[in-house]
Design a protein around this motif. Structure first.
Motif, mmCIF file in Angstrom:
data_model
loop_
_atom_site.group_PDB
_atom_site.id
_atom_site.type_symbol
_atom_site.label_atom_id
_atom_site.label_comp_id
_atom_site.label_asym_id
_atom_site.label_seq_id
_atom_site.Cartn_x
_atom_site.Cartn_y
_atom_site.Cartn_z
ATOM 1 N N PHE A 63 1.106 -1.072 0.116
ATOM 2 C CA PHE A 63 -0.521 -0.078 -0.089
ATOM 3 C C PHE A 63 1.076 0.829 -0.106
ATOM 4 O O PHE A 63 0.460 2.070 -0.679
ATOM 5 C CB PHE A 63 -0.977 -0.820 1.348
ATOM 6 C CG PHE A 63 -1.998 -0.700 1.216
ATOM 7 C CD1 PHE A 63 -2.966 0.090 0.875
ATOM 8 C CD2 PHE A 63 -2.264 -2.113 1.302
ATOM 9 C CE1 PHE A 63 -4.368 -0.648 0.997
ATOM 10 C CE2 PHE A 63 -3.724 -2.676 1.269
ATOM 11 C CZ PHE A 63 -4.657 -2.036 0.837
ATOM 12 N N ARG A 128 -0.349 -10.045 -1.675
ATOM 13 C CA ARG A 128 -1.581 -11.161 -1.990
ATOM 14 C C ARG A 128 -1.585 -12.648 -1.510
ATOM 15 O O ARG A 128 -2.239 -12.283 -0.722
ATOM 16 C CB ARG A 128 -1.282 -11.604 -3.437
ATOM 17 C CG ARG A 128 -3.340 -12.483 -4.393
ATOM 18 C CD ARG A 128 -2.324 -14.152 -3.844
ATOM 19 N NE ARG A 128 -0.750 -14.213 -4.729
ATOM 20 C CZ ARG A 128 -0.652 -14.925 -5.932
ATOM 21 N NH1 ARG A 128 -1.358 -14.594 -6.421
ATOM 22 N NH2 ARG A 128 0.142 -15.123 -6.322
ATOM 23 N N LEU A 187 -10.341 -1.838 0.137
ATOM 24 C CA LEU A 187 -9.268 -1.319 0.590
ATOM 25 C C LEU A 187 -9.160 -1.289 2.064
ATOM 26 O O LEU A 187 -8.293 -1.231 3.118
ATOM 27 C CB LEU A 187 -8.502 -0.150 -0.411
ATOM 28 C CG LEU A 187 -8.149 -0.867 -1.912
ATOM 29 C CD1 LEU A 187 -7.002 0.336 -2.999
ATOM 30 C CD2 LEU A 187 -7.342 -2.529 -1.584
ATOM 31 N N ALA A 190 -7.926 -3.579 4.970
ATOM 32 C CA ALA A 190 -7.105 -4.647 5.208
ATOM 33 C C ALA A 190 -6.862 -4.330 6.032
ATOM 34 O O ALA A 190 -5.869 -4.949 6.854
ATOM 35 C CB ALA A 190 -6.412 -4.088 4.170
ATOM 36 N N MET A 294 -7.548 -3.910 -5.139
ATOM 37 C CA MET A 294 -5.860 -4.537 -5.284
ATOM 38 C C MET A 294 -5.174 -4.487 -6.086
ATOM 39 O O MET A 294 -4.414 -4.408 -6.927
ATOM 40 C CB MET A 294 -5.457 -5.994 -4.753
ATOM 41 C CG MET A 294 -6.372 -5.615 -2.768
ATOM 42 S SD MET A 294 -5.191 -4.645 -1.971
ATOM 43 C CE MET A 294 -3.250 -5.823 -2.056
#
Length: 318
Positions: A63, A128, A187, A190, A294
């Motif tokens: 990120f 991932r 996102l 996460a 992502m």
């Protein structure tokens, strides 16, 4: 006439090559380093087994890499005589971690395929694989990024989202890198894994109203208002800290988001509240949306072709 046809054919081929040049591909290393995905997966599994929380750390590195000049591996660079590292920028200092895990994985990749796989691509793959390790969704990582030659500390200070950001700040921050409002909500999920330091959530537990009072009080026991304990850690998802799931969104509905920038996602904005409720009630929808977001994030201004380089050591330019 034959010459003209041949010349025209060359123009068509050249035009097609321009169309694909610079694009990422899921099979980029299929011939040059065919076992790279297995090597990296094994490295990620080993790293998380050694230290359970490191998966959240390496996910965060991806990120914080992509939000500063694109996904180019710049966050991994140490200081040099010509530039300052992004590691010491305010959003990363005493916070960004997992660099040693990346070093070990890079060394294994270099041993198998010297000078082939970029550090930027390794960050995308390990993000991932960390998500999958914790029980989250998988996706096909697009590859072919190259590594930057320098870091940009000032850009890291300017463009990385912070724990005190409100919804407007976050929306603008994501829009600046081409990500949508929905990408922001997705996102942020996460944060279903990982931990945060007292210094990052102190203001939220003492100054904000959009927090469950009992939850705030429990956090105040180890994070005093004014003195010390800055490095005391709390899970970003108090329910299932090491499980990638929809509980993060359920926490927001209960007003138990750890960071101010988490809880503002469920604080009266109709669009944000709708998406938070949707993902809180349907893990499959969250997983599907997270995987797509992502991929979009991983495509932020990658260096490709002859731009940048393939670093042999992720900490320094060649």
């Amino acid at each position: 006439m034959a010459f003209i046809k041949h010349y025209f054919l060359l123009l068509v081929i050249f035009s097609l090559s321009l169309n694909v040049y610079g694009k990422l591909s899921t099979n980029f290393y299929s011939s040059t380093c065919p076992n790279v995905l297995n090597i990296i997966k094994e490295g990620v599994d080993e790293a998380i087994k050694k230290e359970t929380r490191v998966g959240g750390s390496i996910l965060r590195l991806h990120f914080h890499d992509c939000f500063v000049n694109g996904c180019d591996g710049s966050i991994l660079l140490d200081n040099t005589s010509t530039f300052q590292s992004e590691k010491t920028a305010a959003p990363n200092n005493n916070s960004a971690r997992g660099f040693e895990a990346v070093d070990l994985i890079k060394a294994k990749v270099e041993k198998a395929c010297p000078g082939i796989v970029s550090c930027a691509d390794i960050l995308a793959i390990i993000a991932r694989d960390a998500v999958v390790y914790y029980g989250g969704p998988t996706w096909k990582v697009r590859l072919g990024r190259r590594d930057s030659l320098k870091a940009n500390r000032s850009a890291a200070n300017a463009f990385l989202p912070g724990p005190s950001f409100d919804l407007n700040n976050l929306t603008t921050n994501f829009a600046n890198v081409g990500l949508s409002f929905r990408d922001l909500i997705v996102l942020s999920g996460a944060h279903t894994i990982g931990v945060a330091r007292c210094a990052t959530y102190r203001a939220h537990i003492y100054n904000d109203n959009n927090i469950d009072p009992a939850f705030a009080k429990s956090l105040q026991q180890t994070c005093p208002r004014n003195t010390g304990n800055n490095n005391t850690l709390q899970p970003l998802d108090y329910q299932t800290n090491f499980r990638f799931d929809e509980k993060y969104y359920q926490n927001l509905i209960a007003k138990k988001g750890l960071l101010h920038s988490d809880q503002v996602l469920y604080n009266g904005n109709q669009r944000a509240d709708y998406d938070v409720k949707k993902y809180a009630n349907d893990q499959c929808k969250f997983f599907k949306a997270f995987a797509k977001s992502m991929v979009r994030m991983g495509n932020i201004k990658p260096l490709t072709g002859t731009d940048g380089e393939i670093r042999l050591n992720c900490r320094k330019p060649n």
